[in-house]
Structures are given as structure tokens and as C-alpha cells.
Enzyme design. Structure first.
Site, mmCIF file in Angstrom:
data_model
loop_
_atom_site.group_PDB
_atom_site.id
_atom_site.type_symbol
_atom_site.label_atom_id
_atom_site.label_comp_id
_atom_site.label_asym_id
_atom_site.label_seq_id
_atom_site.Cartn_x
_atom_site.Cartn_y
_atom_site.Cartn_z
ATOM 1 C CG ASP A 10 -1.979 -1.085 1.260
ATOM 2 O OD1 ASP A 10 -2.131 -1.751 0.042
ATOM 3 O OD2 ASP A 10 -2.391 -1.517 2.394
HETATM 4 N N1 URA Z 1 -1.534 -5.806 3.736
HETATM 5 C C1 URA Z 1 -1.676 -4.783 4.025
HETATM 6 O O1 URA Z 1 -2.759 -4.398 4.349
HETATM 7 N N2 URA Z 1 -1.184 -3.680 3.145
HETATM 8 C C2 URA Z 1 0.087 -4.002 2.592
HETATM 9 O O2 URA Z 1 0.682 -2.888 1.984
HETATM 10 C C3 URA Z 1 0.750 -5.459 2.587
HETATM 11 C C4 URA Z 1 -0.061 -6.117 3.030
#
Ligand code: URA
Length: 248
Positions: A109
Site C-alpha cells: 500500500d
Molecule cells: N497487507 C496490507 O494491508 N497492506 C500492505 O501493504 C501489505 C499487506
């Protein structure tokens, strides 16, 4: 007809980070570039990047057809090949990597930090993220909320996630509580799939929304602690072999 892997000399030099197309053309014009021992005068000459001996001022350039990069992804950066408005992880690398077809293997993310592999080996990238391959990923998280043994059991049993992003049964996952005090915990989560916002949704389902998330490991490969957020390096052969084995 040009052999399949041949490319223009000026393109090769700028791909290898030796300068812009205009700069490398100038170097060639000035006679500083040799190909297989002979001065090259034509920027457009076809060279075989893997087998030709290309030197600038006597320094031999090294070309590797496959590149694997380990990046400590910083926050506020998109995991994407390109974006019109926002900074992407590819903007953190010299343009050579994009020119060689490197792409992020999987996605973190925008606000997640940590280990991201960027590789020109599309098949390896696919295998790392394929749920069929069960390559585990380990995340460190700070959460608002106090987690305990019942949450460790819930993770191990496979959480059922139902939230505004949809519904799914998570595979059994590992939860280790690093520290827990009133209203805040630090945890390590081990998952072997990569659903949308997976770790955040699993922790939120236990009443512990994530305030900070960092990926520490993919399979047996750990993020190099010497890399600060935004820093990267090419993976060693041993690291690449480790990943290859893992995703085999
Ligand atoms: N899980 C999440 O919620 N975000 C990420 O960036 C990676 C795994």
C-alpha cells in the site's frame, strides 16, 4: 537481419546509466567507446549486450540480462510501474531498470514501508505473489488496540473477513505479539497470500486498526537493515537463488 537480442549501442549505454542518449552519442563521436576492441563511431551500430565487450575509456561495462532489486519502499510512494501524478517505486531507481523491463513483484500500500522486490524476471515475480506457491510474507505492525492469545488463535484458525471491501476466508496465518500495552500493540504477522489490504483487514477484524505497517521478509529473504526507506540495492546471487528456490 539483426540478431534477436541485439540493440543500438547508444541505447545500451544509456540503459546502463552512462548518460542520456545525447551524452552517450557524444562519447561515441569522441571515440571513447570501443566494441570488441575497436573504436565505435556509429551510435546506431548493433551490439549484442550479453556477448560484446563494450568499454568506455577502457572501462568494461557489465550487462546482466536479469536484474533483481531489493527496495526498502518508503511511505507515500505507489507500487506501480508509472503514474501521471504520484511518485512510484520505479521513480526511485535509475531509468535503466524500467528500460530493462523491471517491475515490482507484488504490491505494498502507499503508506506501507519495507521489502519490495523489483525484477526483470516476470515469471519469478508471478511465482512470488501466486497464492499457489505459498511464499510467506512477514510484516511488522503497530496497531491501536490490545491484542492477546485469543487473537493468535483466531489468526491460526483462519479469520473470516467481512468489511466494506468485501468478504473472504483468510488462510491460517501467524500472529506474534511483540509488545502489548493498554490501547497499543506491536505485532508480527505471517501470511502466505496477498488479498487487498490483507494484513490491515485481518488486524482490524480483531479490533486493532493498523497505524504503521512494514514488510520485513518474503520467504527466506529479509530486508537488508542497512537500507533506509527509499534506499535500494541489487540482490546478491545468493539472495536471488534463495527466492528462486522458495518460489519453485
Ligand atoms: N497487507 C496490507 O494491508 N497492506 C500492505 O501493504 C501489505 C499487506
Amino acid at each position: 537481419m539483426a540478431a534477436r537480442n541485439n540493440m543500438r549501442l547508444d541505447k545500451l549505454l544509456s540503459m546502463l546509466g552512462e548518460g542520456t542518449r545525447a551524452q552517450v552519442k557524444e562519447m561515441i563521436r569522441a571515440g571513447r567507446v570501443t566494441v570488441d576492441g575497436a573504436a565505435a563511431r556509429d551510435s546506431g551500430m548493433q551490439v549484442d549486450p550479453e556477448n560484446s565487450e563494450v568499454c568506455i575509456g577502457g572501462r568494461r561495462l557489465s550487462y546482466k540480462a536479469v536484474r533483481h532489486v531489493m527496495l526498502n519502499k518508503p511511505q507515500n510512494t505507489l507500487t506501480a510501474a508509472r503514474d501521471k501524478k504520484q511518485k512510484t517505486v520505479m521513480d526511485l531507481l535509475p531509468p535503466m531498470y524500467a528500460a530493462m523491463g523491471c517491475m515490482p513483484a507484488g504490491r505494498l500500500d502507499k503508506d506501507t514501508e519495507g521489502l519490495l522486490i523489483i525484477t526483470s524476471d516476470g515469471q519469478l515475480a508471478h511465482r512470488i505473489i501466486s497464492p499457489k506457491k505459498d511464499v510467506s510474507k512477514v510484516y511488522f505492525a503497530r496497531v491501536a488496540g490490545t491484542l492477546g492469545d485469543e487473537d493468535i488463535e483466531a489468526f491460526a484458525g483462519g479469520l473470516h473477513i467481512k468489511d466494506s471491501d468485501g468478504e473472504f476466508d483468510a488462510k491460517p496465518a501467524g500472529l506474534e505479539i511483540v509488545s502489548a500495552s493498554d490501547g497499543a500493540s506491536e505485532v508480527r504477522v505471517r501470511v502466505s497470500e496477498g488479498k487487498y489490504h490483507q494484513v490491515k483487514r485481518m488486524l482490524a477484524a480483531c479490533g486493532a486498526p493498523v497505524v504503521y505497517l512494514k514488510r520485513e521478509k518474503i520467504g527466506a529473504l529479509s530486508l537488508d537493515p542497512a537500507l533506509a526507506p527509499g534506499q535500494w540495492r541489487e540482490m546478491t546471487e545468493e539472495e536471488a537463488a534463495l527466492l528462486e528456490q522458495e518460489a519453485d
